[in-house]
Design a protein around this motif. Sequence first.
Motif: not given
Length: 358
Positions: A116-134
């Motif tokens: 995995s790349t840092q960019e891929e990890i950040e993309t997944v974490n950002n998506a999880l954060m958005v879902t978490s907020q919703e």
Amino acid sequence: MTDSQPDVPRSSRRHLTFAVSTLLTALLLAALMWVPAPYVVRTPGPTKDVLSEVNSQPLITISDEESYDPSGQLLLTTVGVQGGPAANVSFAQVLMGWLDSDRAVYPVETVYPPESTQEEIETVNNALMVTSQENATYAALTELDYTVPMTLTVQEVLDESQAHDVVRSGDVLVSLNGQAIDTYATLVSQLDAVTPGEAVTLEVMREGELAEVSVTTIGSQDSSGARLGLTIDIGFDFPFDVGIAIDNIGGPSAGMIFALGIMDMLTEADELDGAVVAGTGTIDTEGNVGPIGGIRQKLHGAKRDGAEWFLAPASNCDEVVGHTPEGLDVIAVETLSDAWTAVQAIGSGDTDDLARCS
């Protein structure tokens, strides 16, 4: 007549050899300390008060609905990570991690997916954060008895599904076997009562019109009930706008604290009454609080930043026992309702009946 060099005593030669060897060994060890190591070091990260401002902007904003200013603090907690795809750690950092009880060391492959790349990890974490907020917003509002309509839209029909050529991407699920599907939990509950392989009647909204289709269900690895073999996008129709603005933090583990912050701001009573409460835990739309990683580092970060109370997922309690900083009281919670009860009890000073991680 020839010149001669004085003999060097054997003991002196041994001492010199030993000194040189020691020096070379020390230099080699010093060099090795800065060689990249295949580990990740977790450290206590910063905390953020979700009831305060970040960069002169409220972390949580509520529009078109009356809200209130609490007097206490609700700290979301984070974990600092050294190492991984973005940067290697040295053996010196690994050694410090092993020696410092506030830190933890893990092989890199147990923390990040291979390749995995840092960019891929950040993309997944950002998506999880958005879902978490919703999820946090939905759970908070429904806990306070607001009505929040939910829509379930088909994203993809999975390869193993029997719904190909029957269900389409973009279909909105309306009912299953005549029973309305108003939440994702309702859909799962309905399918849990169906035997895998049995056909169900699914009503969907497709391009503005109702359509009724028959779908043969499939089995599930995590349930004895049936599944449709679809990926679902959950949408919410919130009665007013709730915004959460936070940068440089990803993942789902702040969900419970976000939900508590929203609830505190929407209720007139000053539940915290000046208390500083930290916590962590994922949240789903049913208000269930889930486990997270790095709980020990989060405990130390919370204590460092002034918290006297910490709300922890009950499923993380086995990692908490014996690792709680002195002066920090850790409360075990399983649901948002548990966490809200704990906040009210802490603010009122009546905490004897709260469940502890012990």
